[in-house]
Design a protein around this motif. Structure first.
Motif, short mmCIF file in Angstrom:
data_model
loop_
_atom_site.label_atom_id
_atom_site.label_comp_id
_atom_site.label_asym_id
_atom_site.label_seq_id
_atom_site.Cartn_x
_atom_site.Cartn_y
_atom_site.Cartn_z
N MET A 46 0.82 -1.21 0.00
CA MET A 46 0.00 0.00 0.00
C MET A 46 0.85 1.26 0.00
SD MET A 46 -3.29 -0.67 2.50
CE MET A 46 -2.77 0.64 3.50
N TYR A 47 2.06 1.17 0.48
CA TYR A 47 2.87 2.37 0.67
C TYR A 47 3.97 2.47 -0.36
CZ TYR A 47 0.28 1.97 4.96
OH TYR A 47 -0.75 1.84 5.85
N GLY A 48 3.84 1.76 -1.48
CA GLY A 48 4.88 1.75 -2.49
C GLY A 48 4.79 2.87 -3.49
N GLY A 49 3.84 3.74 -3.38
CA GLY A 49 3.69 4.85 -4.31
C GLY A 49 2.74 4.50 -5.43
N HIS A 50 1.46 4.70 -5.22
CA HIS A 50 0.45 4.35 -6.21
C HIS A 50 -0.43 5.56 -6.50
CE1 HIS A 50 1.40 0.67 -3.99
NE2 HIS A 50 1.30 0.07 -5.14
N GLU A 51 -0.91 5.61 -7.69
CA GLU A 51 -1.94 6.58 -8.04
C GLU A 51 -3.09 5.75 -8.58
OE1 GLU A 51 -2.20 9.40 -11.74
OE2 GLU A 51 -0.89 10.28 -10.22
N PHE A 52 -4.30 5.97 -8.06
CA PHE A 52 -5.40 5.14 -8.51
C PHE A 52 -6.69 5.91 -8.62
CE2 PHE A 52 -4.94 4.64 -3.94
CZ PHE A 52 -6.21 4.93 -3.48
N VAL A 53 -7.58 5.38 -9.42
CA VAL A 53 -8.91 5.96 -9.64
C VAL A 53 -9.92 4.86 -9.40
CG1 VAL A 53 -10.45 6.97 -11.37
CG2 VAL A 53 -8.01 7.54 -11.40
N ARG A 54 -10.95 5.15 -8.62
CA ARG A 54 -12.00 4.16 -8.40
C ARG A 54 -12.80 3.97 -9.67
NH1 ARG A 54 -12.94 6.81 -3.07
NH2 ARG A 54 -12.01 5.40 -1.57
N VAL A 55 -13.05 2.73 -10.02
CA VAL A 55 -13.84 2.41 -11.20
C VAL A 55 -15.27 2.12 -10.79
CG1 VAL A 55 -14.13 0.81 -13.13
CG2 VAL A 55 -11.84 1.55 -12.46
N ARG A 56 -15.44 1.21 -9.81
CA ARG A 56 -16.79 0.91 -9.31
C ARG A 56 -16.68 0.09 -8.03
NH1 ARG A 56 -18.47 -4.45 -11.18
NH2 ARG A 56 -16.85 -5.23 -12.54
N THR A 57 -17.76 0.04 -7.27
CA THR A 57 -17.81 -0.76 -6.06
C THR A 57 -18.34 -2.14 -6.40
OG1 THR A 57 -18.15 1.18 -4.67
CG2 THR A 57 -18.82 -0.94 -3.74
N LEU A 58 -17.62 -3.18 -5.99
CA LEU A 58 -18.06 -4.55 -6.25
C LEU A 58 -19.06 -5.03 -5.21
CD1 LEU A 58 -14.71 -6.25 -7.26
CD2 LEU A 58 -16.49 -5.36 -8.75
N GLY A 59 -18.90 -4.60 -3.97
CA GLY A 59 -19.84 -5.01 -2.93
C GLY A 59 -19.25 -4.88 -1.55
N LYS A 60 -20.02 -5.34 -0.55
CA LYS A 60 -19.63 -5.24 0.86
C LYS A 60 -19.60 -6.62 1.48
CE LYS A 60 -21.50 -0.63 1.40
NZ LYS A 60 -22.28 0.27 2.21
N PHE A 61 -18.86 -6.76 2.58
CA PHE A 61 -18.79 -8.03 3.29
C PHE A 61 -18.47 -7.77 4.76
CE2 PHE A 61 -14.58 -6.99 1.90
CZ PHE A 61 -13.76 -7.38 2.93
N ASP A 62 -18.84 -8.73 5.61
CA ASP A 62 -18.54 -8.66 7.04
C ASP A 62 -17.12 -9.11 7.29
OD1 ASP A 62 -21.19 -8.09 7.28
OD2 ASP A 62 -21.72 -9.87 8.42
N ASN A 63 -16.53 -8.64 8.39
CA ASN A 63 -15.20 -9.09 8.77
C ASN A 63 -15.17 -10.60 9.00
OD1 ASN A 63 -13.90 -6.63 8.67
ND2 ASN A 63 -14.34 -6.14 10.80
N GLU A 64 -16.27 -11.14 9.51
CA GLU A 64 -16.33 -12.57 9.80
C GLU A 64 -16.51 -13.39 8.54
OE1 GLU A 64 -18.53 -10.36 11.54
OE2 GLU A 64 -16.95 -10.13 13.04
N ASP A 65 -16.98 -12.80 7.46
CA ASP A 65 -17.28 -13.54 6.24
C ASP A 65 -16.32 -13.18 5.13
OD1 ASP A 65 -18.45 -15.13 4.36
OD2 ASP A 65 -20.20 -13.88 4.06
N ARG A 66 -15.05 -13.60 5.27
CA ARG A 66 -14.04 -13.30 4.24
C ARG A 66 -14.33 -14.04 2.94
NH1 ARG A 66 -11.04 -8.98 4.47
NH2 ARG A 66 -9.51 -9.98 3.15
N ASP A 67 -15.12 -15.14 3.00
CA ASP A 67 -15.46 -15.86 1.77
C ASP A 67 -16.20 -14.95 0.80
OD1 ASP A 67 -14.27 -18.15 2.67
OD2 ASP A 67 -16.14 -19.07 3.37
N ASN A 68 -17.02 -14.06 1.32
CA ASN A 68 -17.76 -13.14 0.46
C ASN A 68 -16.80 -12.19 -0.26
OD1 ASN A 68 -20.03 -12.09 -0.79
ND2 ASN A 68 -20.42 -10.64 0.83
N PHE A 69 -15.69 -11.84 0.38
CA PHE A 69 -14.65 -11.01 -0.26
C PHE A 69 -14.16 -11.71 -1.53
CE2 PHE A 69 -10.05 -10.37 -0.80
CZ PHE A 69 -10.02 -9.03 -1.07
N TYR A 70 -13.84 -13.00 -1.41
CA TYR A 70 -13.34 -13.73 -2.57
C TYR A 70 -14.44 -13.96 -3.60
CZ TYR A 70 -9.24 -14.25 0.29
OH TYR A 70 -8.15 -13.97 1.05
N SER A 71 -15.68 -14.08 -3.17
CA SER A 71 -16.80 -14.19 -4.10
C SER A 71 -16.94 -12.92 -4.94
CB SER A 71 -18.10 -14.45 -3.36
OG SER A 71 -18.06 -15.69 -2.70
N LEU A 72 -16.70 -11.77 -4.31
CA LEU A 72 -16.76 -10.50 -5.05
C LEU A 72 -15.67 -10.44 -6.11
CD1 LEU A 72 -17.41 -8.06 -2.07
CD2 LEU A 72 -19.02 -8.67 -3.87
#
Length: 79
Positions: A46-72
């Protein structure tokens, strides 16, 4: 709830990529960035020097449900 956004980014150190690079940004419930991932879903510095633009939001997930992160990510073609 954490959120995953698809981003277009450019690395500011080393050589600039020839093509547009897409990746993902993970934000916590307060909207602060907590992780960056490349287009393969691998975490990058994260701290390596990046410039970025948001394209779109894929979705939300709970901290307890990391599987949903990978599903997104899989829904966007990573996997």
């Amino acid at each position: 709830m954490n959120r995953v956004d698809k981003i277009r980014f450019m690395l500011l150190y080393g050589e600039a990529p020839e093509a547009k690079c897409y990746g993902y940004m993970e934000l916590n419930r307060d909207g602060n960035m907590i992780a960056l991932y490349n287009r393969y879903g691998e975490e990058i510095d994260m701290y390596g020097g990046h410039e970025f633009v948001r394209v779109r939001t894929l979705g939300k997930f709970d901290n307890e449900d990391r599987d949903n992160f990978y599903s997104l990510l899989e829904s966007d073609g990573v996997g």
